[in-house]
Design a protein around this motif. Structure first.
Motif, short mmCIF file in Angstrom:
data_model
loop_
_atom_site.label_atom_id
_atom_site.label_comp_id
_atom_site.label_asym_id
_atom_site.label_seq_id
_atom_site.Cartn_x
_atom_site.Cartn_y
_atom_site.Cartn_z
N SER A 94 0.83 -1.22 0.00
CA SER A 94 0.00 0.00 0.00
C SER A 94 0.86 1.26 0.00
CB SER A 94 -0.97 0.01 1.19
OG SER A 94 -0.26 0.15 2.39
N GLY A 95 2.09 1.17 0.51
CA GLY A 95 2.99 2.33 0.50
C GLY A 95 3.27 2.77 -0.93
N TYR A 103 0.78 5.39 -2.08
CA TYR A 103 1.06 6.76 -1.61
C TYR A 103 2.26 7.33 -2.37
CZ TYR A 103 -2.42 5.83 1.86
OH TYR A 103 -3.62 5.53 2.45
N ARG A 104 3.20 6.46 -2.70
CA ARG A 104 4.36 6.91 -3.47
C ARG A 104 3.95 7.33 -4.88
NH1 ARG A 104 9.55 5.48 -1.57
NH2 ARG A 104 9.43 4.62 0.54
N ARG A 118 10.64 4.62 -5.96
CA ARG A 118 11.56 4.24 -4.87
C ARG A 118 12.69 5.24 -4.73
NH1 ARG A 118 8.13 0.71 -2.68
NH2 ARG A 118 7.12 -0.39 -4.36
N SER A 161 5.76 11.48 2.88
CA SER A 161 5.14 11.62 4.21
C SER A 161 4.05 12.69 4.24
CB SER A 161 6.18 11.91 5.29
OG SER A 161 6.75 10.72 5.70
N ALA A 186 0.99 11.54 2.37
CA ALA A 186 0.24 10.49 3.08
C ALA A 186 -0.51 11.01 4.30
CB ALA A 186 1.19 9.35 3.50
N ARG A 219 -5.92 9.77 1.61
CA ARG A 219 -6.05 8.50 2.34
C ARG A 219 -7.40 7.85 2.06
NH1 ARG A 219 -1.72 7.69 5.25
NH2 ARG A 219 -2.61 5.68 5.73
N GLY A 275 1.37 -2.12 5.17
CA GLY A 275 1.27 -0.67 5.25
C GLY A 275 1.35 -0.18 6.67
N ARG A 276 0.53 0.84 6.96
CA ARG A 276 0.54 1.42 8.32
C ARG A 276 -0.83 1.34 8.98
NH1 ARG A 276 4.64 1.83 5.94
NH2 ARG A 276 6.41 3.23 6.25
N ASP A 277 -1.88 1.30 8.14
CA ASP A 277 -3.25 1.37 8.68
C ASP A 277 -4.12 0.24 8.15
OD1 ASP A 277 -3.26 2.12 6.02
OD2 ASP A 277 -4.75 3.71 6.26
N ILE A 278 -3.48 -0.85 7.75
CA ILE A 278 -4.25 -1.92 7.09
C ILE A 278 -5.15 -2.64 8.11
CG2 ILE A 278 -4.12 -3.92 5.54
CD1 ILE A 278 -2.93 -1.20 4.47
N ARG A 284 11.26 9.19 10.76
CA ARG A 284 10.12 8.61 10.05
C ARG A 284 9.13 7.96 11.03
NH1 ARG A 284 11.15 5.23 4.88
NH2 ARG A 284 13.02 4.46 5.89
N ARG A 304 1.09 11.59 13.11
CA ARG A 304 0.23 12.34 12.19
C ARG A 304 -1.24 12.18 12.60
NH1 ARG A 304 1.16 8.12 7.42
NH2 ARG A 304 -0.43 6.65 8.06
#
Ligand code: DC
Length: 230
Positions: A36-37, A40-41, A97, A106, A109, A115, A135-138, A186, A193
């Motif tokens: 998922s990152g 956002y990239r 990348r 950042s 995102a 989002r 990811g971060r919020d999966i 990071r 956030r």
């Protein structure tokens, strides 16, 4: 209950090997792997190309207006045995990348509307299950009902050391202290956030791989999945 396919949500800090585990699990079970990152990239690359980011400041209103023009897809690349990320039909896997995107992703995102759109697309990708998403919020936001949630972590020092070893092996001259500082920064941004901060879902299992090898981690995760498939 017997399940034929499940959803596996893998969240955690940056540079702790989430996608390595996610990819290996997907191959083992024939599941779809979604990074998922990368989405956002890809949005960040789109914003950079449209000159919507200046000195780290994003023109949020313009980017939000242009969201319907952003089409992100993953297409399997048999040569690499993994999926590449496509932005409006163009393969952008390498470009997302690189440093300009890494340095600007950042703030992109953190935009709530960005989002919301990414989450909508991610949920669509998981509607038939048989998916591993990292990811971060999966586990907290995208798939709160996932059958298996993992929260992967390792100490900042160990993550910095791994990144340092990776870069020095490529012949890059880097400083360990600088990398450690970047890892810590990071972590701070991801965890503090306002929109969907990185946080462990109450029902996620913690995988601290500070002192664990790749095979050991994979076997543990495979066991957890098999338990849920029984
Ligand atoms: O995992 P990564 O380094 O490729 O992620 C890139 C950025 O996207 C990073 O700033 C965290 C953010 N991200 C996010 O906010 N939510 C996700 N589900 C995945 C990544």
């Amino acid at each position: 209950m017997t399940q034929s396919k499940i959803i596996i949500a893998i969240d955690g800090h940056s540079s702790c090997g989430k996608s390595t585990i996610a990819k290996a699990v997907a191959v083992r079970f024939g599941y779809v792997f979604i990074d998922s990152g990368a989405m956002y990239r890809a949005v960040t690359l789109f914003a950079l190309r449209r000159n919507l980011i200046k000195d780290g400041v994003v023109d949020e209103q313009k980017l939000i207006k242009l969201l319907p023009e952003i089409k992100i897809e993953f297409r399997y690349n048999p040569e690499k045995q993994k999926s590449d990320t496509y932005l409006n039909g163009e393969n952008v896997e390498d470009e997302i990348r690189q440093l300009p995107v890494s340095q600007n992703v950042s703030p992109v995102a953190t935009i709530a509307e960005v989002r919301a759109e990414m989450v909508r697309q991610q949920q669509e990708m998981g509607k038939n299950k048989g998916i591993v998403m990292d990811g971060r919020d999966i586990g907290t936001v995208v798939f709160p009902e996932a059958e298996l949630k993992l929260f992967v972590t390792a100490s900042a020092e160990i993550r910095a050391q791994r990144r340092f070893d990776e870069l020095t092996a490529k012949g890059e001259a880097v400083s360990y202290a600088e990398i450690l500082q970047n890892v810590q920064e990071r972590d701070r941004i991801d965890s503090t956030r306002e929109a969907s901060p990185l946080k462990k879902a109450a029902d996620a299992l913690v995988l601290d791989n500070s002192n664990m090898g790749r095979d050991e981690q994979l076997e543990w995760v495979v066991m957890l999945i098999n338990e849920r498939l029984k």
